[in-house]
Design a protein around this motif. Structure first.
Motif, PDB file in Angstrom:
ATOM      1  N   ILE A 289      12.034  41.794  53.693  1.00  0.00           N
ATOM      2  CA  ILE A 289      12.082  42.036  52.252  1.00  0.00           C
ATOM      3  C   ILE A 289      11.072  43.123  51.899  1.00  0.00           C
ATOM      4  N   GLY A 290      11.550  44.208  51.325  1.00  0.00           N
ATOM      5  CA  GLY A 290      10.655  45.247  50.823  1.00  0.00           C
ATOM      6  C   GLY A 290       9.641  45.723  51.835  1.00  0.00           C
ATOM      7  N   ASP A 291       8.369  45.669  51.443  1.00  0.00           N
ATOM      8  CA  ASP A 291       7.268  46.141  52.295  1.00  0.00           C
ATOM      9  C   ASP A 291       6.607  45.011  53.078  1.00  0.00           C
ATOM     10  N   ILE A 292       7.283  43.871  53.182  1.00  0.00           N
ATOM     11  CA  ILE A 292       6.685  42.680  53.794  1.00  0.00           C
ATOM     12  C   ILE A 292       6.174  42.951  55.207  1.00  0.00           C
ATOM     13  N   ASP A 293       6.939  43.668  56.000  1.00  0.00           N
ATOM     14  CA  ASP A 293       6.529  43.917  57.388  1.00  0.00           C
ATOM     15  C   ASP A 293       5.177  44.621  57.456  1.00  0.00           C
ATOM     16  N   ASP A 294       4.926  45.535  56.513  1.00  0.00           N
ATOM     17  CA  ASP A 294       3.654  46.264  56.498  1.00  0.00           C
ATOM     18  C   ASP A 294       2.515  45.425  55.926  1.00  0.00           C
ATOM     19  N   LEU A 295       2.862  44.370  55.201  1.00  0.00           N
ATOM     20  CA  LEU A 295       1.849  43.563  54.517  1.00  0.00           C
ATOM     21  C   LEU A 295       1.393  42.343  55.306  1.00  0.00           C
ATOM     22  N   GLN A 296       2.115  41.997  56.372  1.00  0.00           N
ATOM     23  CA  GLN A 296       1.835  40.727  57.031  1.00  0.00           C
ATOM     24  C   GLN A 296       0.456  40.680  57.686  1.00  0.00           C
ATOM     25  N   ASN A 297      -0.119  41.823  58.006  1.00  0.00           N
ATOM     26  CA  ASN A 297      -1.464  41.821  58.589  1.00  0.00           C
ATOM     27  C   ASN A 297      -2.561  41.918  57.524  1.00  0.00           C
TER      28      ASN A 297
ATOM     29  N   ILE B  87       0.659  35.847  55.075  1.00  0.00           N
ATOM     30  CA  ILE B  87       2.086  35.581  55.084  1.00  0.00           C
ATOM     31  C   ILE B  87       2.589  35.581  56.523  1.00  0.00           C
ATOM     32  N   ALA B  88       3.615  34.811  56.742  1.00  0.00           N
ATOM     33  CA  ALA B  88       4.275  34.781  58.046  1.00  0.00           C
ATOM     34  C   ALA B  88       5.760  35.030  57.812  1.00  0.00           C
ATOM     35  N   ILE B  89       6.360  35.827  58.678  1.00  0.00           N
ATOM     36  CA  ILE B  89       7.763  36.215  58.515  1.00  0.00           C
ATOM     37  C   ILE B  89       8.605  35.587  59.616  1.00  0.00           C
ATOM     38  N   VAL B  90       9.738  35.018  59.220  1.00  0.00           N
ATOM     39  CA  VAL B  90      10.712  34.548  60.203  1.00  0.00           C
ATOM     40  C   VAL B  90      12.046  35.224  59.912  1.00  0.00           C
ATOM     41  N   ASN B  91      12.709  35.685  60.936  1.00  0.00           N
ATOM     42  CA  ASN B  91      14.007  36.329  60.765  1.00  0.00           C
ATOM     43  C   ASN B  91      15.163  35.359  60.943  1.00  0.00           C
ATOM     44  N   GLU B  92      14.853  34.225  61.578  1.00  0.00           N
ATOM     45  CA  GLU B  92      15.845  33.159  61.715  1.00  0.00           C
ATOM     46  C   GLU B  92      15.151  31.831  61.473  1.00  0.00           C
ATOM     47  N   LEU B  93      15.862  30.905  60.852  1.00  0.00           N
ATOM     48  CA  LEU B  93      15.297  29.572  60.615  1.00  0.00           C
ATOM     49  C   LEU B  93      15.577  28.690  61.821  1.00  0.00           C
ATOM     50  N   THR B  94      14.827  28.986  62.890  1.00  0.00           N
ATOM     51  CA  THR B  94      14.924  28.206  64.111  1.00  0.00           C
ATOM     52  C   THR B  94      13.597  27.497  64.353  1.00  0.00           C
TER      53      THR B  94
END
Length: 407
Positions: A343-351, A355-362
């Motif tokens: 979502i948006g700039d989330i990848d650049d903001l995670q560090n 926040i933690a990002i998951v691409n699949e709900l596994t």
């Protein structure tokens, strides 16, 4: 008498809605202190206006903000929107003739139709800000609100895509929520980078504040939540771009990880949720679920008892330009955030943010995310990092800068 600080602000969102309070009025309160004189045209849901209209009017009056609320019409589809646009356009021209505003600031696409009309009529005598937020047209398609196989919605889509090009061409400034969205516009739409400003959805840290352990314990008791339960929070709408199925699936994995867990939903869509067959599918018992419709100014109390906030949208290209309002509010209350999908700039903001990002709900992806969040939670540091990223003060400075640049 005209003033270069007189601004006509047009929004199809209501000021009595939580979004209007958090993402419009909050900014205006700060900007009014700098001498800007706002007149708002907005469209209010009838029930919300009855409940909060007087309160919001009193608040705006205290900050020297003039408000012209119109009642939003919902049915029939498309025709009701055309009727709302006609009223919006008529009132805007009447007010412009009387007050000679220096700037028309349009929030999202329908309002921008009016801003474009004013720009075409008055030329350089009025500056046009297209506060597009995100890619609204694609959001409607991705959220399955516009079915392009339907001839009517296909024509609506084509109309707004053509108008979008005009907004970009004639706006004196464009505002978008993410750097990823801006980069797309520069690379694919050939819009000059200097014409586009980027500001994430901001948070008033005076409203979204911390509470004491005693206050948190009292609220848990009031809700019937066990003191030791790990609370998974989802705040926001259900439907359209927000499928409750995703929330239940994520919570089921959270409960499997923590064992003693509780799902707290802060939403106005309580009836649909409480009758959902998905509760049985995910084996969520009634005593593991609380549904609350909290006033905007009380939401922080509930966020403070949480252990994890959840953010997601249904998957779609339009997510490139989204900046989740709830993410900033979670973080301001010291609540770590689980984000599903890119979502948006989330990848650049995670560090930079908790926040933690998951691409699949596994189980594998979610358990890794829960490990990170469980180890890293530090309320004060989460809040401090969020302030640097999305404080209301930074948003006020951003808009003040734009107003000064274009005059």
């Amino acid at each position: 008498m005209s003033s270069n600080k007189q601004i006509l602000y047009i929004s199809y969102d209501g000021m009595t809605d939580p979004l209007g309070q958090s993402q419009v009025i909050s900014y205006m309160r700060g900007l009014s202190k700098q001498g800007y004189l706002f007149t708002i045209i907005s469209f209010e849901k009838p029930d919300k206006f009855r409940q909060k209209g007087d309160e919001i009017r009193a608040l705006l009056t205290r900050h020297n903000i003039t408000w012209h609320p119109l009642i939003y019409t919902k049915k029939p589809p498309v025709v009701s929107t055309l009727y709302d646009f006609w009223r919006m356009n008529k009132l805007a021209f009447k007010l412009q003739k009387a007050n000679n505003y220096a700037i028309v600031h349009c929030r999202s696409y329908l309002s921008a139709l009016v801003g474009l009309n004013l720009k075409n009529r008055y030329g350089q005598a009025i500056k046009f800000i297209f506060d597009m937020r995100g890619f609204w047209i694609e959001e409607r398609v991705d959220g399955k609100m516009w079915n392009l196989n339907n001839a009517l919605y296909k024509r609506v889509y084509q109309f707004f895509k053509a108008k979008e090009q005009q907004f970009w061409k004639h706006a004196d400034r464009i505002v978008i929520l993410t750097n990823a969205g801006k980069q797309h516009m520069v690379d694919q739409e050939n819009i000059p980078a200097e014409k586009i400003g980027v500001i994430p959805t901001c948070v008033d840290f005076d409203i979204f504040k911390l509470t004491t352990p005693t206050e948190q314990l009292q609220l848990k008791k009031q809700l019937g939540i066990a003191e030791q339960a790990k609370i998974f929070i989802y705040a926001g709408a259900v439907g359209g771009s927000y499928s409750i199925d995703v929330v239940f699936k994520a919570f089921a994995l959270y409960r499997h990880y923590f064992k003693q867990a509780h799902l707290l939903l802060l939403t106005k869509d309580a009836v649909a949720i409480n009758t959902s067959p998905l509760l049985q599918q995910y084996q969520i018992n009634a005593n593991e679920l609380s549904v609350v419709e909290a006033p905007f100014t009380s939401v922080y109390q509930y966020l403070n008892i949480g252990h994890l906030g959840f953010v997601f949208y249904n998957q779609g290209w339009s997510n490139i330009a989204r900046s989740p309002t709830k993410m900033g509010e979670y973080l301001a209350c010291g609540l770590p955030v689980l984000v599903y999908g890119s979502i948006g700039d989330i990848d650049d903001l995670q560090n930079k943010l908790n926040i933690a990002i998951v691409n699949e709900l596994t189980e594998k992806e979610c358990f890794t995310a829960f490990d990170k969040i469980n180890v890293d939670k530090d309320v004060q540091s989460i809040r401090a990092a969020a302030f640097d990223y999305c404080s209301l003060e930074s948003g006020v400075a951003f808009y003040s800068g734009i107003y000064q640049e274009i005059q």
